[in-house]
Design a protein around this motif. Structure first.
Motif, short mmCIF file in Angstrom:
data_model
loop_
_atom_site.label_atom_id
_atom_site.label_comp_id
_atom_site.label_asym_id
_atom_site.label_seq_id
_atom_site.Cartn_x
_atom_site.Cartn_y
_atom_site.Cartn_z
N HIS A 172 0.84 -1.16 0.00
CA HIS A 172 0.00 0.00 0.00
C HIS A 172 0.90 1.24 0.00
O HIS A 172 1.68 1.42 0.92
N ILE A 173 0.79 2.07 -1.03
CA ILE A 173 1.58 3.30 -1.05
C ILE A 173 0.66 4.48 -1.34
O ILE A 173 -0.19 4.39 -2.24
N GLU A 174 0.76 5.51 -0.55
CA GLU A 174 -0.05 6.71 -0.82
C GLU A 174 0.87 7.87 -1.13
O GLU A 174 1.83 8.14 -0.41
N VAL A 175 0.56 8.55 -2.22
CA VAL A 175 1.34 9.72 -2.62
C VAL A 175 0.40 10.91 -2.67
O VAL A 175 -0.63 10.86 -3.35
N THR A 176 0.73 11.96 -1.93
CA THR A 176 -0.15 13.12 -1.88
C THR A 176 0.62 14.38 -2.28
O THR A 176 1.72 14.61 -1.78
N VAL A 177 0.01 15.14 -3.18
CA VAL A 177 0.56 16.46 -3.48
C VAL A 177 -0.21 17.44 -2.58
O VAL A 177 -1.43 17.53 -2.66
N ASN A 178 0.51 18.11 -1.70
CA ASN A 178 -0.14 19.03 -0.77
C ASN A 178 -0.29 20.42 -1.37
O ASN A 178 0.39 20.77 -2.34
N LYS A 179 -1.16 21.20 -0.76
CA LYS A 179 -1.45 22.55 -1.27
C LYS A 179 -0.19 23.41 -1.39
O LYS A 179 -0.09 24.24 -2.28
N ASP A 180 0.75 23.21 -0.45
CA ASP A 180 1.96 24.05 -0.46
C ASP A 180 3.06 23.48 -1.35
O ASP A 180 4.22 23.86 -1.23
N GLU A 181 2.68 22.57 -2.28
CA GLU A 181 3.66 21.94 -3.19
C GLU A 181 4.69 21.10 -2.44
O GLU A 181 5.83 20.94 -2.89
N SER A 182 4.31 20.59 -1.28
CA SER A 182 5.12 19.54 -0.67
C SER A 182 4.49 18.21 -1.06
O SER A 182 3.36 18.17 -1.54
N ILE A 183 5.25 17.14 -0.90
CA ILE A 183 4.81 15.80 -1.31
C ILE A 183 4.87 14.88 -0.10
O ILE A 183 5.87 14.89 0.64
N THR A 184 3.81 14.10 0.10
CA THR A 184 3.83 13.11 1.17
C THR A 184 3.80 11.71 0.57
O THR A 184 2.99 11.44 -0.32
N VAL A 185 4.72 10.86 1.02
CA VAL A 185 4.73 9.46 0.59
C VAL A 185 4.59 8.60 1.83
O VAL A 185 5.32 8.78 2.81
N LYS A 186 3.62 7.68 1.76
CA LYS A 186 3.33 6.87 2.94
C LYS A 186 3.25 5.41 2.53
O LYS A 186 2.68 5.09 1.48
N ASP A 187 3.86 4.52 3.30
CA ASP A 187 3.68 3.10 3.02
C ASP A 187 3.37 2.33 4.29
O ASP A 187 3.47 2.86 5.39
N ASP A 188 2.93 1.07 4.10
CA ASP A 188 2.58 0.24 5.25
C ASP A 188 3.61 -0.87 5.45
O ASP A 188 3.27 -2.00 5.78
N GLY A 189 4.86 -0.53 5.22
CA GLY A 189 5.95 -1.50 5.39
C GLY A 189 6.41 -1.61 6.84
O GLY A 189 5.69 -1.25 7.77
N ARG A 190 7.65 -2.09 7.01
CA ARG A 190 8.15 -2.32 8.37
C ARG A 190 8.65 -1.04 9.03
O ARG A 190 8.94 -1.04 10.22
N GLY A 191 8.75 0.02 8.24
CA GLY A 191 9.29 1.26 8.81
C GLY A 191 10.80 1.27 8.69
O GLY A 191 11.46 0.24 8.89
N ILE A 192 11.37 2.45 8.38
CA ILE A 192 12.82 2.56 8.30
C ILE A 192 13.38 2.21 9.68
O ILE A 192 12.82 2.62 10.69
N PRO A 193 14.49 1.46 9.74
CA PRO A 193 15.07 1.16 11.04
C PRO A 193 15.40 2.45 11.83
O PRO A 193 15.79 3.45 11.24
N THR A 194 15.19 2.38 13.14
CA THR A 194 15.39 3.58 13.96
C THR A 194 16.57 3.43 14.92
O THR A 194 16.94 4.38 15.60
N SER A 195 17.13 2.24 14.95
CA SER A 195 18.25 2.00 15.88
C SER A 195 19.49 2.78 15.45
O SER A 195 19.58 3.25 14.32
#
Ligand code: TTJ
Length: 639
Positions: free
Chosen positions: A58-81
């Protein structure tokens, strides 16, 4: 919010990002529209990698009003360690260290995008952004970090809440000041096209696109359970089919996975699109070779069985590909590339794998569907015949050339100068405009070739038909380079080839047909920047000695506003065709190098151009109109 202690590694990081900001072109190709959208693909590629690894769908790509871009996925998440090398979290490392993208290979057994411009990393996006915000949902925690001013400031990764989800959300706002003037927004059509293609190439993957700059009709979902088969069906939706179904095969050998889908249509141009790890391979490579090995062998085997001795001949790659639509998609763990644009896939083992996968399916198809198989063979036979006819025609012109018989077309009014650095060829719609152009031109540098008859649609005709068309052969002789294998840019007779048609629907149709011809047979001239479109005015507005020429509807509105009430005292002439202008007006408005505006024809992305041309140049009227309106995408102002 600046970093507290600048140790050696953080200084290296800042220097790295600074280098990207100093020379963005080195990392994203050009600071043009394409480069801007590369930032989006760059971020989305990370989510795709997670999909390919089997951990997200599942990938969501959104063009926001201020010309920023949001990309969202339902993966494992980038490692944070904490990353051992840099001493900072892996998330921060990904966004600050150049080429940190592939550093987690151990944990991620999926296919990594590499080579070409993709895969330069999220750090490049950070370097070229006003700000980036990253949320990672992982281990029941929501982690957050933000960067600003090209990665100069880093808030540090912090846990800001709890969660029961996993996934990654990245929002970035490009630093538009680093891009060319006028590059200040995202093109939703481009984003839709590209991500739709990505969805076809990863069956089942759901991509949701939202454009929040629009108030309604601003959401699109792409998900194709049939993958490349759906892709071929879509490409062929306006075409007459020879094979009722799409023939397809897929398989995996040594971690190399291959998906192939193909279908024969009654058209002539082959439309073969190949990909490695979701990136189009315009220059082809071993996967394409494997595909043709299979096609040529299976068709020749089958023909040997069904054709009489008298009819038998060896069919070539050119013969078997006529009218075929095919997608060849390879996912390879360690792809290698060669060729001019490092776009030709070169892993040799893949050739045999693709060959085997499609051979089995295609052979069975022919055996199980004798009537469709018969139609394929009939088409291949005709293709072979016309190939041989075209060869003979070319042979003839070549001989004329050698003997010095080859004459320029009679209707060409040539320039007196023979210096291609300054000469221009105007290809003009209609005899009357051709006449005015001949009278009005600068004879030293400008040549005029009027087109009388219908321009044949090169998307819909075999090459021998093209050679039989007067308008086409006149253009080929006038241009001088020859076509196909004989093409030689040294022989180009004019540095600028300018298409000049009426500013109406017929005019755009003719222009489209000419562009299609140049695209298919003079691609080098487009790439070389030799093809232009003239811009005749739409109106003339005048009072006494005061005159204005108006080239666009926007200009018209602006002028009407400026003149206001006064306007009723002006005279207005609308130009429907070039023929309505006398020679002086035509020179002054459209041909005079000092005043005119030309559009230079450019191909933004050759796969996309291929898709547009081949889909839109069919028999169907509606899509073609769409191309006519949209074709400014292929053209750019000549400065
Ligand atoms: C790597 O291996 C451990 C588990 O997570 C893998 C990973 O990095 N997954 C991942 C990264 N999913 N999504 C991303 C990602 C998404 C976006 C939008 C941007 C970036 C840089 C990474």
């Amino acid at each position: 919010m600046g970093k507290q202690n600048y140790d050696e590694s953080s200084i290296q990081v800042l220097e790295g990002l600074e280098a990207v900001r100093k020379r963005p072109g080195m990392y994203i190709g050009n600071v043009d529209k394409k480069g801007l959208h590369h930032l989006v693909w760059e971020i989305v590629d990370n989510s795709i990698d997670e999909v390919l690894a089997g951990h997200a769908n599942h990938i969501e790509v959104t063009v926001n009003k201020d010309e920023s871009i949001t990309v969202k996925d339902d993966g494992r998440g980038i490692p944070t360690s904490i990353h051992p090398k840099t001493g900072i979290s892996a998330t921060e490392t990904v966004f600050t260290v150049l080429h940190a993208g592939g550093k987690f290979g151990g944990e991620n057994s999926g296919y990594k995008v590499s080579g070409g411009l993709h895969g330069v990393g999220a750090s490049v996006v950070n370097a070229l952004s006003d700000w980036v915000k990253i949320s990672v949902f992982k281990n029941n925690e929501e982690h957050f970090v933000e960067f600003s001013d090209g990665g100069e400031n880093n808030s540090g990764l912090k846990v800001i809440g709890g969660t029961d989800k996993t996934g990654t959300v990245v929002t970035f706002k490009p630093d538009f000041a680093l891009f060319n003037e006028g590059i200040d927004s995202f093109d939703i059509e481009l984003i839709k096209e590209k991500l739709k293609e990505t969805a076809y190439l990863n069956k089942g993957l759901k991509i949701i696109i939202t454009d929040n700059r629009l108030d309604k009709d601003n959401k699109w979902t792409y998900q194709f359970e049939g993958g490349v088969v759906d892709f071929v069906n879509d490409l062929n939706k306006e075409y007459d089919k020879i094979t009722a179904d799409v023939i397809s095969g897929e398989g995996e050998v040594d971690n190399i996975s291959v998906e192939v889908a193909m279908q024969y249509t009654t058209s002539y141009q082959p439309r073969i699109f190949s990909y490695v790890n979701n990136i189009s391979t315009n220059e082809g490579g071993t996967h394409i070779q494997g595909f043709f090995d299979a096609l040529v062998r299976i068709i020749n085997n089958y023909a040997e069985k069904v054709l009489s001795i008298k009819e038998q001949q060896t069919f070539s790659r050119e013969d078997v590909r006529e009218g075929i639509t095919a997608i060849i998609s390879v996912k390879h763990p360690a792809p290698m590339y060669e060729g001019q644009t490092k776009n030709k896939f070169s892993n040799v083992e893949t050739r045999k794998i693709v060959n085997k996968i499609i051979s089995d399916k295609f052979e069975n198809f022919l055996l199980e569907n004798p009537s469709q198989a018969g139609q394929i063979i009939a088409k291949v036979k005709l293709a072979a015949k016309s190939r041989i006819a075209a060869l003979k025609a070319k042979e003839l012109t070549r001989r004329k050339d050698v003997l010095g018989f080859s004459t320029l077309p009679g209707k060409l009014a040539d320039a007196t100068s023979k210096n291609a650095e300054i000469t221009e060829l105007f290809i003009v719609e209609g005899d009357s405009a051709g006449g005015s152009a001949k009278m009005g031109r600068d004879r030293e540098i400008q040549a005029i070739l009027p087109l009388r008859g219908k321009v044949i649609n090169s998307e819909r005709a075999r090459i021998d038909k093209l050679f039989a068309n007067n308008e086409i052969t006149s253009m080929i002789t006038a241009i001088g380079t020859g076509i196909g294998e004989e093409f030689n840019i040294e022989k180009l007779r004019y540095g600028k080839i300018i298409i000049m048609t009426d500013a109406d629907v017929d005019g755009s149709h003719i222009r489209t047909l000419l562009l299609t011809f140049f695209y298919r047979y003079f691609r080098e001239l487009i790439d070389n920047g030799n093809i232009f479109i003239a811009q005749p005015p739409l109106f003339k507005v005048w009072k006494g000695k005061e005159e204005h020429y108006v080239y666009t509807d926007t200009q018209k509105d602006e002028l009407f506003e400026k003149l206001g009430d006064e306007f009723s005292s002006y005279s207005v002439q609308r130009y429907k065709g070039l023929g309505e202008m006398n020679e002086e007006q035509l020179w002054e408005t459209t041909m005079d190098p000092a005043n005119r505006k030309l559009l230079v024809v450019e191909i933004e992305d050759s796969t996309r151009a291929d898709l547009v041309f081949s889909n839109l140049m069919g028999d169907v009227v509606e899509p073609r109109r769409e191309f006519i309106v949209k074709n400014s995408r292929f053209a750019k102002l000549d400065i």
